[in-house]
Structures are given as C-alpha cells and as structure tokens.
Design a protein around this motif. Structure first.
Motif, PDB file in Angstrom:
ATOM      1  N   ALA A 137      14.626  21.223   8.545  1.00  0.00           N
ATOM      2  CA  ALA A 137      15.775  22.215   8.330  1.00  0.00           C
ATOM      3  C   ALA A 137      16.541  22.155   7.299  1.00  0.00           C
ATOM      4  O   ALA A 137      17.524  23.462   6.990  1.00  0.00           O
ATOM      5  CB  ALA A 137      16.778  21.208   9.172  1.00  0.00           C
ATOM      6  N   ILE A 174      15.830  22.682   4.124  1.00  0.00           N
ATOM      7  CA  ILE A 174      14.519  23.626   3.938  1.00  0.00           C
ATOM      8  C   ILE A 174      14.488  25.023   4.439  1.00  0.00           C
ATOM      9  O   ILE A 174      14.459  26.218   3.448  1.00  0.00           O
ATOM     10  CB  ILE A 174      13.682  22.803   3.790  1.00  0.00           C
ATOM     11  CG1 ILE A 174      12.808  21.770   2.401  1.00  0.00           C
ATOM     12  CG2 ILE A 174      12.483  24.499   3.333  1.00  0.00           C
ATOM     13  CD1 ILE A 174      11.647  20.608   2.299  1.00  0.00           C
ATOM     14  N   LYS A 175      14.615  25.055   5.834  1.00  0.00           N
ATOM     15  CA  LYS A 175      14.492  26.313   6.073  1.00  0.00           C
ATOM     16  C   LYS A 175      15.465  26.903   5.287  1.00  0.00           C
ATOM     17  O   LYS A 175      16.219  28.234   6.332  1.00  0.00           O
ATOM     18  CB  LYS A 175      14.497  26.339   7.900  1.00  0.00           C
ATOM     19  CG  LYS A 175      12.643  25.574   7.473  1.00  0.00           C
ATOM     20  CD  LYS A 175      12.328  25.886   9.664  1.00  0.00           C
ATOM     21  CE  LYS A 175      11.202  25.120   9.547  1.00  0.00           C
ATOM     22  NZ  LYS A 175      10.346  25.850   8.364  1.00  0.00           N
ATOM     23  N   ALA A 176      16.789  26.275   5.778  1.00  0.00           N
ATOM     24  CA  ALA A 176      18.380  26.332   5.404  1.00  0.00           C
ATOM     25  C   ALA A 176      18.722  27.353   4.179  1.00  0.00           C
ATOM     26  O   ALA A 176      19.107  28.262   3.972  1.00  0.00           O
ATOM     27  CB  ALA A 176      19.856  25.276   5.614  1.00  0.00           C
ATOM     28  N   ILE A 177      17.471  27.249   2.722  1.00  0.00           N
ATOM     29  CA  ILE A 177      17.378  27.641   2.116  1.00  0.00           C
ATOM     30  C   ILE A 177      17.361  29.648   1.921  1.00  0.00           C
ATOM     31  O   ILE A 177      15.967  29.736   2.712  1.00  0.00           O
ATOM     32  CB  ILE A 177      16.431  27.904   0.849  1.00  0.00           C
ATOM     33  CG1 ILE A 177      16.561  25.740   0.508  1.00  0.00           C
ATOM     34  CG2 ILE A 177      16.256  27.925  -0.989  1.00  0.00           C
ATOM     35  CD1 ILE A 177      15.469  25.242  -0.018  1.00  0.00           C
ATOM     36  N   PRO A 178      17.709  30.462   1.553  1.00  0.00           N
ATOM     37  CA  PRO A 178      17.256  31.683   2.345  1.00  0.00           C
ATOM     38  C   PRO A 178      16.286  32.499   1.035  1.00  0.00           C
ATOM     39  O   PRO A 178      15.445  32.070   0.125  1.00  0.00           O
ATOM     40  CB  PRO A 178      18.853  31.865   1.502  1.00  0.00           C
ATOM     41  CG  PRO A 178      20.148  31.251   0.789  1.00  0.00           C
ATOM     42  CD  PRO A 178      19.080  29.975   0.632  1.00  0.00           C
TER      43      PRO A 178
END
Lengths: 449, 307, 333
Positions: C220, C222-226
């Motif tokens: 989750a 990592i997915k928040a990294i743009p």
C-alpha cells in the motif's frame, strides 16, 4: 501427567458401536424418556429449565457420550446440563474463577489443580449427600484425592489404569515370545527380541505438544511403585523425600535400562519428538514389540492406525492389540498406578449439588460405562457393562490391586508435576542429560512454600 | 509535478517496469510459500490411517482421497451440539463489531495524536506503541472481573456490572481494547504522513477539525483503513483465547474457532479433522482479502500524497 | 416435536442475533454521526475542548481499562507471591534471573527479535516490489497472504508435516523437509532437536505467517508513491536496483520502520508457535513462553508477572528507536 491423558479412554470399537446405537436410537429416545419412568430420579428434586455447566478438558467425541448419558436425568429433573469441554481447561479455569465467571462444576484431572482452586476460596465443599454417596460407592483413597485439608470437595468421576504394556498377541505368538511376569524377565525378553533383529523391542513417544515429557513421568511412577514401595512413593510425591534422593536415582536408572538403550528403543533422542499417539503405532504394524501406556491408548490406535482390541488368547488377528500387566520386581508384587478425574463445585445452587450427586450414583456410572470406552472406580459399577477386554481388565485391577496409587506427577505442585518433571524427562532422552543432572534440576525447581 | 511525459515514453517506461523476471520471481516465491499449505490441503482429503503412515506427496503416485473429514467437520454433532452454521453466525456477530468499533475509535485517536497540538502527544503516542507488548493474558483476569462484577471501591460502585456476561458485548469490548494500540499506531503513521499544506489549507478555508476529518482525512484514509480492517478481521476471526475467556462458557455465543478446537478431540491426535477444519475456517478470510484488494489499487493516493 | 421446537428456537436465536448485530452497528454509527453533527454546530471555544472528548477520550478510556490498569496490576503482582497474597520483594525477579535456562531463553528471545522482523519485512518488501507492476498480482499476493488467515492450530499441523522426522529407517518419511533432504541424498536428521537450528526453524514458521502482513502494508505504501517520481527516475536512466534503493525505499522508509516495529513486538510476544512445535523443549523457549508456563501451568502469578514485566522492558529499546525516528521525520516535514 493425567492432565493430558484426559480420559482418552475411548476404545474406538466400543465407541463406534455406542455411536451407532445412539444414532439409531435417537428418534425414539425422546419419547421413551418423556413417557418413561422417572421414579428413580425423584430424589434429585424437580426443577424447570435451570442450567448447570460442567467445565472440563474432555471434548469430542467423549463429550457427546457424556451428554447422552445425562439425557434421562435431564428429562426427569428438568435440569439442563451443559458439558463444556476445552483444550485450554487448565489455563482457563483459574482465569474464569478469578474473573468471577466460574463454571458450576469443574472436572479436575489433577488433585493439584483442585488444591489451587480451593485456595481461591471460590469452591463449595461437597454437600452431605454427595459426601455420603462417595463414602458408600468409592474407596477411602479415592475420596481422599478429592479432599483438601480435611474437607471433601470433589467426587470421583472416571478412572484409568496406567500399569499396562501394550503388545500384539499375534506378533508374540508368531515369534514364540512369552509374557514376562517380573522386571528381570521383561528385560530378558527385550534382549531376546533385540537379538532376533527383525523387531524393535520397544516403541516410546514422549511428545505431547506443550506437555511433552509426561510419558516419561509415568514410567518413573510405575517403576517407583515397583523398585521401591508405596510409602516411598508417597514420600516422593509429597516431597518428604528429596527428588534427588538415592532411591529416586535407583528408579531412574532402571527406567534408563529400557528408555536409554538404543538396542531396545532405536533412536533415543527421537523419543522426545515422537508423539505419544504415534508411539504405539509400531505394535500395530509389527515394527516393535512392546509399548507402555495407559488403558486409553487402544482408542487412539484403533481410530488412527486401524488396530483392533482383542483378548490375549486371540493370536490370529492381524493388527490385534491388547495389554499385559507391567510386571513388578517379583511376580507376586502387583501394585497399580492409575488416574482419574474429580467433580468439584463452584456453586451452592441445589441443582448443581443434584448433578454432582447423580454423577456418584451407580445408576449413572453403569449407564455411562454401557455407552462404551469408559469405566470408573465406582463400587456399584457392573463389570458386565464394560465392553472391551482391556478396560474390563482395568476394572478388575482397580478392584483387586493390593496397592493402588494415583498418578504422582498430578499430585505434585504444578511447577514440578506440569513443569520441570516433564521438561527434565524430555531433556534426559533428547539431550542425553545425566540422571544426576535431571534429578538435581527437578529438586531445585520444587517450590519452597 | 515532475516533467511532462509524452505518451510513447510513458508506455516504454511501463513495460520496462513490469519485468517478466520480477513476475517470475514473485510466482516462484508464492509457490514456495504455498507448498506447506498445499500439503495441508491434500492432507485434508486423506483418510486418517494414510495421514499417519506416509507423506502427503505420495498421493500423486498413490491416490487415496476421501471427503469424510469434511463431512465430519461440517455435519457431525448430535443432540446438544448446534450445527456449524450457528458457529459461523456467531463468528460474524463477534468479528464485525470487533473490527468496526476499534478501527473507528483508533482512527479518531490517530488523527488527534497526529494533528492536534497538545503537550505530551509524543509521550502519549509512544505509550500507546509500548502498550502493544503487554501480553493479553495479563489482562484477562482484571477485565473479566470488571465485566462480571463491575468496579467497586469499598462499597461505592464506580462501574456497575450491567449483567453483560454471556452476551457478545464483553467479547467486542475485549477485542476493541486489545486491538487499539496497533490500530492507532498503524493509522497514525498513515495520517501523520498526509501533507501539512492540505490540512492547513482546509483550516484556512474555515473547516473545523470535525469537518476536516469528515471531508478530507477520512476519504484519504480508506486504503489504510482497509488494510488494517483485514488484519483486525483476521485476528478476531482466528481468535480462540478472547472468545473462550469472555464468552463465559456459553455455547450459544461460541465462535467457529471454539468449535474447531473442541472438535480436535480429547486425544489431540485427530489431524484429519484439524486439517479439514483449518480449510473451512480459511475460506472466509481469503474471500475478504480478495474483496478488499481493490482498495489497494495503484494510484488511489498518487498525487494527493507527497509528490 | 422437540426437534422442531429446537430448530425453531435456533432460528429465533439466529434472527435475534442478526437483529442485535445490525442494531449494534446502527447505534454505534448513529452515535458517531450525532456526535459529529452536534460538534460541528458548536462554536470554536467549545470545540477546543470537545475535539479531545470526541477524538481522543474513547481510545484513552479503552486503553486504560484494557491495558494500562492491568499492566499496573501485573507490576504489583510481580512483587507478590504465587497467589498474590503476600509481598515477596524482589524475589520473583531474582528467581527469573537465576533460572538455569535463563541464558538460553534470553538468547533465543534476542534471536527472535532480530531475525524474525528483518526476514519478514525483507520478504514482504521483496514481494511488494516484485508484484507492484505485475499485471495480475492478485493471486500471488493472496497466496503469500494466505498463512495469515490460518489459525495457529492450523499452522502447527502444517509445519508438523514439514519438520516431522521418522526415526524408523524402514518407515517412509512424513515430513517434507526430511523427504527433500533424502531426495537430495542427505540423511534426514531430527530437525527440531538440533540446537540452535531449531530456533531458526521455528522462526521460519513465524516469517511464513508475518510476511503477508508486511507485504500488504508495504505494498500500500509503494502504491502511494506517485508514478511520476518512479517514471522520472526511470527516464534519468536509473537501474532497477538503484530505483529501488534510491527512490522506493527512502519514500516508504517510515512504513518500513512501522512494519519492522510491529513485527518485532509480535516476535517478542510469540509463544503459540513454540508451544505447539516444541513445547519450549530442546532449548527453544523464549520469555513469553516462560511467562505463560509460570502463570497458567504452574499457577504462579508472581513469577509470571515478573516475566511479563521483563518482557515489557524488552520493548523499550524499540520505543527509543521510534522516538528518535519520529523526531527526525517531524523535522523533515
């Protein structure tokens, strides 16, 4: 260790017979009970829809059989009995008692736990009726196990006998081995079997999850009664004799003659990782000749390994197993080691006392025994109601034993009996810990007060 | 935000990042991870005598299967034993409130600790963090005493007992208490990372903390809440200890785990039933994981957080 | 007749449970909604206090009752005798540190605290990164996650079928590890007896369970990294490893520390795995297991509580590390 023997008294043959009986009789039992004769239950009083919880470590499938044995009593008295079995019994009971949600009745597998619960002040002594019934139907020694500091709290329930060696009559007959009657003969037979080379003389398994090692304590107890005498046994259990006394060392040395002899048991350290259930499978498939374990083992071997319980004269049944008596040092010495459970009360409600009283009655004991896989030390128990040959034998041993002693580790303080004694016996085989180091460590762990 | 990319560039980048080797490694790892469970799965279809005498992998050369273990787990039980469906229902009745209540309370607290300015909030945060290590066993007796008897100082009743013993309420409350430290810790970590400008901008626009929480924090926290909800759900689903202790020994409110533990048998050797039981109880959690997975989709937060 | 009645009452029970459940959730939701609606209508002055009451007070109340008060009770009991009746001073602590096996127990606890979190977080991060750009990561992730959904009892049996050793050379192996060793031409050994290997084998079980947790949380994060950041670094020619170590890891550093801390605490408290697999024998015991033994087997609340307090002290270095880290993060913000 009996905590973990937990009434594994089921002999599958009789169990399944009982189950099918119960299932087939299911439809009619309701009618017969309600229309049946309730006179026998009148003395217990009349209640309407009150519940009594019995808390215990006994679970499926035995729990269902207990429940079944209560059916008529429930119908006639109006008391609903809830049998509540959990593997966490030993840890949960103190929590529930201290937390204010104690069960009505608890089935104690060890006198030690009973003592600890009496000390909380939350238990009620048995009523006069229950006490009188215990006097009438049980020997004084059985009543004494349910007595704490002179007050009688818990009435005996089921029983088991430990002084058994399991074997296959067919294997013995095929090889021409004969049943030993003394400890020396037992060792000689072990040598003979080992010399034959095909069959390992003994199978042993100490493994039992977090209770690993209890099998070792049973060996010690059985031999303590034989190498020494009953009074030494009592001194050992109540710690008036230190655990590292020379007399105890002598017993451990005898036990080591079998348990630590690779010629007899194969891989010695593996004893610690072999579960006690797996321990006996060798006598079913013929890979080993003898296995010391209590009367309940038959149920496991028949359910999990396809064994059949037979009489000693049945030398033809493949996978047929039975027991011979764990011999004494001399042939005429016949002490018996056993265990059992006791029902104590945390409530003074009359219906709770009524249930406790009912459980001491010969009527209930016979009814329960007839459902299979179970026996008790109740004097009113008719041996004819005990179906399988090993349990029948056990009842006879209970009735006739010159010396009967209760499982010693269960009567020791929990720190030893459910702690260091298990652990050190395990280290004794697994890590080849020396006799002296084992006994010294247990002695050191004995609580001071 | 970063530089403008031409469409073609973006596509080149995307294919580069999804390397087949990465996928291959992931699949190998997942396979290794699953072998033990797969062994359990195979075992759950084997008869008990086979389980104890040969390895589970031998079924591929020597097939021997049965459904008995499952039929016994699902349908066995007579007389006083309620059907398994009742235990499923009880499990849901325990698990749903035991997930919703602690998460709601925890997200409030996490927000307060992350964005309220008050003295000692660091101390408070680390106290809560450290509380995680308190073994739940140490709380059983005092909590049970509170639920069954209330709280009294001398003859003065501080909290009455309410008579909730034997209902689901003590179980919900216990799960809430035990789940809070980790929930607050994890959610705080997430909420504290939200950009300060976002919060300050809203404050300037005149939003009070309540509005701010409702309109900005909560929508942004959905993935974090979903992640934590799964874990809280699993822990309560698989819990035996809390249900046993706070269920007051009542069969009517016992969850699935209590029944499975009871079914394992006094002898403790009935692996064939345990294996089947383990798979019956695993189905729902895995389904929930699948269902909530879409909350983790990439880009849900991209652009709003950091960047 | 009775059976039908029983079935009816079961149905009634089910209905009443469902209504109770729905009502509880509705009431809880309504309470929260009302609290918010009312609060939003109050003035700023009232809100200054009200916000603590609504946001913070419920959690503090629950924590106090459920954990803080029992913790103080534990502290108190650790200076009392077995039943908590009489004061014994420091005797329980003295006992704890003069146990003959205490060195093994402390050493094992230390190994658990270091190896288990690093391994779980490492695997979790690896899988999170590997599946991040996968087309269909659902199945892989679900498989890694599955052990989390298995109860400890289930996990115990699963791993029994891995580590089991058959002492009888003529009988077939039941344990997978022994069988694999045999396939590769090694003589299988009694795995759980070999010290210190056995502690690591138990840690494997824990890592197997906890990796799913690490994976979900890190994934989750990592997915928040743009996307743009990763893509920009990509266009700058950064290799996969560089992208991972220079962009991904620093961006999710906070989350990694959170996961490490959480799993360390889990490792500190672990005892179910040890109880089911070795019962604490063969030099595999840890503090939490000894605590359980003392409190619930030996029924000695004094020594059990003392061990619980020692366990609690074990978490303090971790707290200190997190304090330092939080300070740093705040100053960066």
């Amino acid at each position: 260790m009996t905590a973990f023997l937990r009434r594994r008294l089921i002999l599958a043959t009789s169990l399944f017979a009982a189950l099918s009986l119960v299932i087939s009789g299911c439809g009619s039992s309701d009618d017969s009970a309600s229309g049946g004769n309730c006179d026998a239950y009148e003395s217990y009083g009349n209640y309407e829809g009150v519940e009594v919880e019995i808390y215990s470590s006994i679970r499926s499938p035995e729990a269902e059989i207990y429940q079944e044995s209560f059916a008529e009593f429930e119908d006639c008295t109006g008391i609903i009995i809830n049998w509540n079995g959990t593997a966490e019994f030993e840890a949960q009971l103190p929590v529930r008692v201290e937390g204010g949600t104690a069960p009505d009745l608890a089935v104690f597998p060890q006198p030690g736990l009973l003592k600890a619960m009496v000390a909380t002040g939350k238990m009620f002594p048995a009523t006069g009726d229950v006490s009188a019934a215990a006097d009438e139907y049980y020997g004084a020694d059985w009543k004494a196990y349910g007595t704490v500091d002179g007050t009688f709290y818990a009435a005996p329930l089921g029983a088991n006998v430990k002084s058994f060696i399991w074997y296959s009559p067919k294997t013995f007959a095929d090889n021409g081995w004969s049943i030993p009657t003394t400890w020396a003969e037992l060792l000689a037979l072990s040598d003979e079997i080992a010399a034959g080379g095909n069959v390992q003389p003994w199978c042993v398994g100490f493994g039992s999850g977090d209770a690993t090692g209890w099998v070792g304590t049973d060996w010690m107890e059985d031999l303590m009664l034989r190498v020494n005498d009953a009074s030494t046994y009592d001194a050992w259990v109540d710690h008036s004799m230190p655990f590292n006394d020379a007399k105890v060392a002598a017993v451990l040395k005898e036990a080591g003659k079998i348990l630590k002899n690779p010629k007899y048991v194969g891989n010695v350290p593996a004893i610690a990782t072999t579960t006690f259930q797996e321990g006996g499978k060798g006598i079913v498939d013929g890979s080993c000749a003898m296995h010391r374990q209590a009367s309940f083992l038959g149920g496991i071997l028949s359910a999990d390994y396809g064994a059949t319980i037979v009489t000693p004269d049945d030398t033809t049944t493949e996978g047929g197993i039975t027991t011979f008596y764990f011999p004494g040092v001399t042939a005429d010495q016949r002490p018996a080691l056993g265990g059992g459970e006791f029902v104590g009360s945390f409530s003074d409600r009359p219906e709770v006392a009524a249930v406790q009283l009912y459980l001491t009655s010969p009527e209930w004991n016979n009814k329960k025994a007839a459902l299979g896989g179970w026996f008790s030390a109740n004097k009113g128990l008719d041996v004819a109601n005990v179906a399988d040959p090993v349990n029948k034998n056990a009842v006879e041993i209970l009735k006739n034993a010159t010396t009967f002693r209760f499982d010693g580790s269960d009567a020791m303080p929990a720190a030893v009996g459910a702690g260091s004694f298990w652990k050190e016996m395990t280290a004794w085989v697994a890590e080849n810990k020396s006799d002296k180091a084992v006994l010294d460590a247990i002695e050191k762990s004995w609580p001071k007060s | 935000m970063a530089r403008k990319l031409r469409k073609r560039d973006v596509e080149v980048v995307k294919t580069h990042l999804s390397s087949p080797w990465a996928s291959f490694t992931a699949i190998v790892l997942a396979t290794i991870w699953t072998i033990p469970t797969f062994g359990l799965f195979v075992t759950s279809f084997r008869p008990s005598t086979g389980i104890n005498s040969s390895g589970w992998w031998t079924v591929f050369t020597n097939p021997e299967f049965t459904f008995t273990n499952y039929t016994r787990v699902l349908f066995e039980g007579r007389g006083a034993t309620p059907p398994l469906s009742q235990y499923f229902l009880n499990t849901f009745a325990i698990v749903i409130p035991s997930t919703i209540i602690p998460i709601t309370i925890a997200i409030f607290a996490a927000y307060a600790i992350a964005w309220f300015d008050f003295k000692g909030r660091n101390f408070l945060f680390f106290t809560i963090f450290a509380l995680q290590v308190i073994p739940l066993q140490m709380s059983l007796i005092p909590l049970l005493q509170l639920f069954s008897g209330g709280l009294h100082i001398g003859s003065f009743t501080v909290i009455p007992s309410f008579g909730i013993t034997g209902t689901f309420i003590p179980i919900w409350l216990a799960h809430t208490m035990f789940g809070l430290p980790l929930a607050i810790f994890l959610l705080h970590n997430f909420i504290a990372q939200l950009p300060r400008e976002l919060i300050e901008a809203a404050r300037v626009d005149g939003a009070d903390h309540f509005k701010l929480f409702r309109q900005i924090i909560l929508p942004l926290s959905v993935p974090a809440i979903a992640s934590f909800a799964i874990f809280q759900f699993l822990w309560t689903w698989n819990d035996l200890l809390v249900a046993l202790t706070f269920g007051g020994g009542k069969r009517e409110i016992a969850p699935l785990m209590v029944r499975l533990a009871e079914m394992t048998g006094t002898r403790g050797g009935d692996w064939e039933l345990l294996t089947a039981g383990a798979f019956v109880s695993i189905l729902v959690p895995v389904a929930v994981f699948f269902a909530l997975q879409r909350y983790f989709v990439r880009g849900l937060l991209a652009g709003s957080v950091k960047g | 007749m009775i059976e039908i009645a029983a079935r009816q009452s079961q149905l009634e029970q089910a209905v009443s449970k469902l209504t109770g459940l729905t009502l509880t959730i509705l009431i809880f939701g309504a309470l929260v909604a009302i609290a918010f609606a009312l609060s939003e209508r109050t003035g700023e002055r009232v809100q200054r206090i009200l916000k603590y009451v609504i946001f913070l007070a419920p959690a503090l109340l629950f924590l106090f009752i459920g954990l803080v008060a029992p913790a103080f009770r534990t502290l108190y009991l650790s200076f009392r005798d077995a039943r908590g009746n009489e004061s014994v001073g420091w005797e329980n602590y003295q006992w704890a540190f003069t146990q003959p096996e205490i060195l093994d127990v402390l050493r094992n606890t230390g190994v658990w605290m270091i190896v288990a979190p690093i391994a779980s977080t490492g695997f979790g991060l690896l899988i999170a990164v590997l599946t991040d750009r996968m087309r269909r990561p659902g199945l892989v992730k679900s498989l890694i996650f599955m052990p989390m959904a298995i109860s400890f009892v289930g996990a115990g049996i699963i791993w029994k079928f891995v580590y089991q050793f058959e002492p009888n050379e003529r009988a077939p192996e039941i344990g997978l590890l022994s069988q694999v060793a045999e396939w590769f031409g090694f003589v299988p050994t009694n795995w759980l007896l070999v010290n210190p290997l056995n502690t690591f084998l138990l840690i494997v079980v824990f890592v197997w369970i906890q990796t799913g947790f690490a994976m979900v949380v890190l994934s989750a994060a990592i997915k928040a990294i743009p996307d743009e950041i990763l893509e920009a670094s990509m266009l700058d020619g950064a290799s996969g490893w560089k992208r991972f170590s220079r962009v991904t890891v620093p961006m999710i550093r906070g989350t990694i520390i959170v996961v490490l801390s959480t799993i360390t605490i889990g490792a500190l408290k672990v005892f179910d795995i040890i109880r089911t697999m070795t019962g604490g024998n063969f030099k595999t015991s840890v503090i939490a297991n000894e605590m359980y033994n003392q409190s619930f087997r030996a029924l000695n609340y004094g020594t059990g509580s003392a061990l619980a307090i020692i366990l609690f002290l074990g978490v303090l270095p971790l707290v200190a590390y997190n304090v330092v880290n939080l300070r740093r993060e705040r100053s960066e913000r």
